[in-house]
Write a protein that holds these residues in place. Structure first.
Motif, mmCIF file in Angstrom:
data_model
loop_
_atom_site.group_PDB
_atom_site.id
_atom_site.type_symbol
_atom_site.label_atom_id
_atom_site.label_comp_id
_atom_site.label_asym_id
_atom_site.label_seq_id
_atom_site.Cartn_x
_atom_site.Cartn_y
_atom_site.Cartn_z
ATOM 1 N N ILE A 145 4.744 19.395 10.137
ATOM 2 C CA ILE A 145 4.663 20.749 9.592
ATOM 3 C C ILE A 145 3.434 20.895 8.709
ATOM 4 O O ILE A 145 3.198 20.085 7.814
ATOM 5 C CB ILE A 145 5.926 21.095 8.790
ATOM 6 N N GLU A 146 2.661 21.944 8.978
ATOM 7 C CA GLU A 146 1.510 22.290 8.134
ATOM 8 C C GLU A 146 1.790 23.598 7.388
ATOM 9 O O GLU A 146 2.528 24.456 7.883
ATOM 10 C CB GLU A 146 0.241 22.443 8.965
ATOM 11 N N LEU A 147 1.174 23.737 6.228
ATOM 12 C CA LEU A 147 1.259 24.951 5.424
ATOM 13 C C LEU A 147 -0.148 25.513 5.243
ATOM 14 O O LEU A 147 -1.099 24.746 5.063
ATOM 15 C CB LEU A 147 1.872 24.665 4.053
ATOM 16 N N ALA A 148 -0.273 26.827 5.299
ATOM 17 C CA ALA A 148 -1.588 27.464 5.191
ATOM 18 C C ALA A 148 -1.570 28.529 4.105
ATOM 19 O O ALA A 148 -0.609 29.278 3.964
ATOM 20 C CB ALA A 148 -1.974 28.105 6.522
ATOM 21 N N TYR A 149 -2.661 28.568 3.327
ATOM 22 C CA TYR A 149 -2.831 29.633 2.352
ATOM 23 C C TYR A 149 -4.317 29.902 2.158
ATOM 24 O O TYR A 149 -5.166 29.089 2.527
ATOM 25 C CB TYR A 149 -2.165 29.299 1.011
ATOM 26 N N VAL A 150 -4.620 31.068 1.581
ATOM 27 C CA VAL A 150 -5.994 31.394 1.212
ATOM 28 C C VAL A 150 -6.159 31.111 -0.273
ATOM 29 O O VAL A 150 -5.481 31.711 -1.116
ATOM 30 C CB VAL A 150 -6.358 32.854 1.530
ATOM 31 N N ASP A 151 -7.036 30.192 -0.584
ATOM 32 C CA ASP A 151 -7.341 29.811 -1.957
ATOM 33 C C ASP A 151 -8.256 30.879 -2.561
ATOM 34 O O ASP A 151 -9.355 31.126 -2.061
ATOM 35 C CB ASP A 151 -8.026 28.440 -1.931
ATOM 36 N N ARG A 152 -7.763 31.515 -3.619
ATOM 37 C CA ARG A 152 -8.489 32.587 -4.311
ATOM 38 C C ARG A 152 -9.034 33.629 -3.321
ATOM 39 O O ARG A 152 -10.224 33.736 -3.096
ATOM 40 C CB ARG A 152 -9.613 31.997 -5.164
ATOM 41 N N PRO A 153 -8.120 34.433 -2.733
ATOM 42 C CA PRO A 153 -8.526 35.397 -1.701
ATOM 43 C C PRO A 153 -9.484 36.478 -2.191
ATOM 44 O O PRO A 153 -10.103 37.164 -1.376
ATOM 45 C CB PRO A 153 -7.195 36.017 -1.265
ATOM 46 N N HIS A 154 -9.649 36.610 -3.524
ATOM 47 C CA HIS A 154 -10.575 37.603 -4.075
ATOM 48 C C HIS A 154 -11.901 36.975 -4.497
ATOM 49 O O HIS A 154 -12.844 37.693 -4.802
ATOM 50 C CB HIS A 154 -9.934 38.293 -5.284
ATOM 51 N N LEU A 155 -11.961 35.637 -4.518
ATOM 52 C CA LEU A 155 -13.149 34.951 -5.035
ATOM 53 C C LEU A 155 -13.669 33.910 -4.046
ATOM 54 O O LEU A 155 -14.656 34.136 -3.353
ATOM 55 C CB LEU A 155 -12.819 34.287 -6.385
#
Length: 241
Positions: A145-155
């Protein structure tokens, strides 16, 4: 498949692209945030209110009734999130995936069971720095299982992929130039889809010009444009193939 989250959702139940195995004695069936607090002055999700507690609802089992477990954070932390997301590991355990922020260190992605934190990424390292989840599942077809996110989506606008290995989250891949949130939004559009060719992460490019589909493969992350971006609904529409 997770189609995004909305601020203030009471219960969060999501079907993830993950195998379901044997159930534990009492499986987590729902999760919600509780105990609103204003102790973290960030307001990235449109208001000054975050959450101090996580409530896990457990399924009934032989000899035990359905019940709820409340996990409270220390005064130096909050859940800076829309709603908890339920994910199933390859061994069949159900965990709650949350965005947890420290007043001095910013956000991290964490997985909880009824005993507390199972695994977590490092905190970003500065206050008022946040991350926006995209999805969780077997992104590369290897059974893990992998997890995905956007690190600092505004910066920074960096897509990061982590793999759950036991009680650790291990970094797998990253790629700059993506986003899925604007400051003040009470939604996180996009997410994870499978249109028959394998899992894809749906995001916007960093300039909000195109809808992007991103795959994880043996050579890392590969992105392709699948249409023009005009509004958040474009990302959600792409989830429907």
């Amino acid at each position: 498949m997770w189609y995004g989250s909305a601020r203030g959702a009471g219960l969060a139940l999501f079907l993830w692209l993950a195998p379901v195995g044997g159930a534990a004695a009492q499986t987590i069936t729902a999760a919600s945030y509780a105990e609103p607090t204003t102790r973290y002055a960030h307001g990235v999700l449109g208001d000054a209110v975050e959450w101090g507690a996580l409530v896990l609802t457990l399924a009934p089992c032989a000899g035990c009734a359905a019940r709820q477990v409340t996990l409270r954070l220390p005064e130096t932390r909050v859940f800076e999130d829309l709603a908890p997301r339920l994910m199933t590991t390859e061994t069949g355990d159900v965990l709650a995936m949350v965005v947890e922020s420290d007043l001095g260190k910013g956000a991290r992605l964490a997985l909880y069971d009824t005993s507390g934190v199972v695994a977590a990424t490092p905190f970003i390292g500065r206050p008022n720095r946040w991350l926006a989840p995209v999805g969780a599942g077997d992104l590369d077809g290897d059974g893990r299982i992998e997890l995905a996110y956007v690190d600092r989506p505004h910066l920074a606008k960096v897509l990061r992929i982590w793999r759950l290995e036991g009680r650790r989250l291990v970094p797998v891949a990253e790629m700059a130039g993506f986003t899925n949130h604007l400051i003040g939004w009470d939604v996180i559009p996009g997410g994870l889809r499978d249109c028959g060719g394998g899992p894809e992460l749906i995001l916007a490019d960093g300039d909000w010009q195109t809808v992007q589909a991103v795959r994880l493969g043996p050579d890392g992350l590969r992105a392709r444009s699948i249409g023009r971006y005009d509004r958040p609904e474009d990302l959600d529409r792409a989830l429907r193939c």
